[in-house]
Enzyme design. Structure first.
Site, PDB file in Angstrom:
ATOM      1  N   GLU A 148       5.274  -8.248  -4.530  1.00 54.32           N
ATOM      2  CA  GLU A 148       4.904  -5.871  -4.262  1.00 54.32           C
ATOM      3  C   GLU A 148       4.049  -5.513  -5.198  1.00 54.32           C
ATOM      4  O   GLU A 148       3.070  -4.580  -4.825  1.00 54.32           O
ATOM      5  CB  GLU A 148       5.880  -5.795  -4.567  1.00 54.32           C
ATOM      6  CG  GLU A 148       7.196  -5.433  -3.247  1.00 54.32           C
ATOM      7  CD  GLU A 148       7.036  -5.154  -2.272  1.00 54.32           C
ATOM      8  OE1 GLU A 148       5.062  -4.046  -2.215  1.00 54.32           O
ATOM      9  OE2 GLU A 148       7.119  -5.084  -0.949  1.00 54.32           O
ATOM     10  N   HIS A 188       2.221  -6.012  -1.106  1.00 55.39           N
ATOM     11  CA  HIS A 188       2.710  -4.677  -0.963  1.00 55.39           C
ATOM     12  C   HIS A 188       2.643  -4.250   1.118  1.00 55.39           C
ATOM     13  O   HIS A 188       1.457  -4.448   0.992  1.00 55.39           O
ATOM     14  CB  HIS A 188       2.150  -3.661  -1.625  1.00 55.39           C
ATOM     15  CG  HIS A 188       3.346  -2.429  -1.414  1.00 55.39           C
ATOM     16  ND1 HIS A 188       3.891  -2.446  -1.327  1.00 55.39           N
ATOM     17  CD2 HIS A 188       2.462  -0.845  -0.496  1.00 55.39           C
ATOM     18  CE1 HIS A 188       4.274  -0.802  -1.205  1.00 55.39           C
ATOM     19  NE2 HIS A 188       3.680  -0.320  -0.398  1.00 55.39           N
ATOM     20  N   SER A 245       6.925   1.751   1.860  1.00 59.92           N
ATOM     21  CA  SER A 245       6.573   2.713   0.367  1.00 59.92           C
ATOM     22  C   SER A 245       6.603   4.450   0.232  1.00 59.92           C
ATOM     23  O   SER A 245       8.126   3.904   0.479  1.00 59.92           O
ATOM     24  CB  SER A 245       5.163   1.909   0.430  1.00 59.92           C
ATOM     25  OG  SER A 245       4.648   2.260  -0.340  1.00 59.92           O
TER      26      SER A 245
END
Length: 503
Positions: free
Chosen positions: A309, A401, A196
């Site tokens: 995601e 995610h 990320s």
């Protein structure tokens, strides 16, 4: 003689005493830079002050200021205490070493506002047992890490500096170059990896002239396409933020007198950023422009993202269904064409979920792969779609995610909440994922073509667009595919370039 329970290592700045946990030596809370407080706030990190006595390195340091509740809910666990004095790192090394080992340096995610290198999913014992040295890094978060303001202009002789968190990463990598041999590491084989925001940092350092030569391979997990902030806009944002704090034309001294905890407590619309800033000495041009032009530092790369995601976007106030309605209203970029690229997807909400996933995350891997091909260096792409057996009804759309992180570290027994219900099959799959990551750090070179494992993972090279599916329909499985989502990713790359050009 080496104390088997208290390993002592001499660093550039003094000795540090760690602890041996089973067969792994661990050093926690080693300073890699001086505390960025007082006059050192919003400046490039400086070397730490040397110490004479052996320094205890058995406890994690404080993390940068942040919202503890959000970190526990979103970033992987309890970050512990907070302080502006946060520039410390942690090292895991096999206790028995007979040669220099590959080094893996981890940059945590958390939107540049959350996280710490001490969180349970990042525990380095399982990776170190595979024959690598693992380093995790704390760095400045939020507006302490990325900030521009007219009052701070001209302070650095080398030129403007706004990306202080990226300079923290660079300082940590320099520390690795200077010191990791004493911990058993090979300074000439350093893999920088992150997820990320950490992945965005890896990309930024691949584009930064200041990071050249400090690492040799890169792993980019769920990097996102949010553009860097242009310098002029960052300066305006900083001035607007300080006006909100009641400082109309503050001096640099007044800004540095603000309590460090002031900034993480800001709420929208006054949170402007944080994000990397394009136009300073760290990032002279936007990171995406560097990759579009294939000007990144050449090195082997692994890049990929997860199958759901878009799960994270709701935390940033993104209405997935509204994104499709917006495309319909604006009549740009061909909503009809987009629907053709997603056959069988029904309803604006599900279409929005998949389109936002691919525009914000999946496309970046495609961009990096093409940039790597133009530079003539290999790129291993993946798509992570495994979900723990007990979670498959909850995670109906696939891997969220950040879900891949405890698999990469082989830490399902440490990560909440999966540690409470992980099955042996889940743990076995995590072990195979971690094996691939370590094999990349250990074996990948600019001439490599494949990584061995459950499937022989072929690299993308010029003219060959390949991708490894890690997990098939949320279950255990491995499959190498050619031209994965090629048409839709090519379209979204054009959309991305359009928006970067507008900035």
């Amino acid at each position: 003689m080496r104390n088997p329970e208290q390993p002592i290592v001499m660093t550039t700045y003094g000795q540090v005493r760690g602890v041996t946990e089973q067969d792994i030596d661990v050093w926690r809370g080693i300073p890699y830079a001086a505390p960025p407080v007082g006059e050192r706030r919003w400046r490039a990190p400086q070397p730490p002050q040397p110490w004479r006595e052996t320094r205890d390195a058995t406890a994690f340091s404080a993390a940068s200021w942040q919202n503890a509740q959000f970190c526990r809910e979103l970033a992987g666990g309890d970050p512990g205490g907070f302080s502006e004095d946060c520039l410390y790192l942690n090292v895991w090394s096999p206790a028995a070493r007979d040669k220099p080992l590959p080094v893996m340096v981890w940059l945590h995610g958390g939107g540049f506002t959350l996280g710490a290198g001490s969180l349970p999913p990042y525990d380095g014992r399982a990776l170190a047992r595979r024959g690598v040295i693992l380093v995790t890094v704390n760095y400045r978060l939020g507006h302490l890490g990325f900030f521009a303001h007219p009052a701070l202009e001209g302070e650095e002789e080398a030129g403007p500096v706004h990306n202080f968190a990226l300079l923290d990463h660079i300082a940590a990598l320099r520390w690795v170059q200077d010191n990791i041999a004493a911990f058993g590491g090979d300074r000439d084989n350093v893999t920088l990896f992150g997820e990320s925001a950490g992945a965005r940092s890896v990309l930024s350092l691949m584009a930064s002239p200041l990071a050249k030569g400090l690492f040799h391979k890169a792993i980019i997990q769920s990097g996102y396409t949010l553009p860097d902030i242009p310098r002029r806009k960052a300066l305006a944002n900083g001035a607007a933020l300080t006006r909100h704090l009641g400082l109309e034309n503050p001096t640099a001294a007044q800004l540095r007198a603000l309590p460090a905890e002031t900034f993480w407590q800001l709420t929208a619309p006054h949170v402007i950023g944080p994000a990397p800033v394009a136009g300073d000495i760290v990032l002279p041009e936007p990171m995406l422009e560097t990759f579009f032009a294939a000007r990144q530092h050449p090195m082997p790369v692994m890049v990929g993202s997860n199958s759901d995601e878009a799960s994270v976007l709701a935390y940033f106030g993104v209405n997935l269904e509204e994104q499709i309605r917006k495309l319909r209203r604006e009549r740009r970029f061909g909503l009809g064409l987009i629907r053709l690229l997603y056959p069988g997807v029904r309803g604006d909400r599900e279409l929005g979920r998949q389109v936002c996933r691919d525009m914000a995350f999946t496309t970046l891997g495609f961009v990096v792969m093409q940039a790597q091909s133009r530079r003539g260096v290999p790129c291993w792409r993946y798509w992570f779609d495994y979900v723990a057996e007990a979670e498959r009804e909850t995670y109906a759309h696939g891997a969220w995610h950040g879900n891949e992180v405890p698999y990469v570290f082989d830490n399902l027994t440490l990560a909440e909440p999966v540690k409470t219900y992980a099955t042996q099959a889940d743990r076995d799959f995590a072990g195979q994922v971690a094996d691939y990551w370590v094999r990349f750090a250990t074996e990948a070179t600019a001439q490599s073509q494949a990584l061995d494992g459950p499937v022989r993972w072929l690299a993308c090279v010029r003219g060959r667009d390949r991708l490894l599916r890690i997990g098939i329909n949320k279950k255990a499985g491995w499959r190498l595919e050619n031209r994965f989502m090629r048409a839709r990713l090519a379209l979204f790359k054009r959309v991305m370039r359009y928006h970067v050009t507008l900035d």
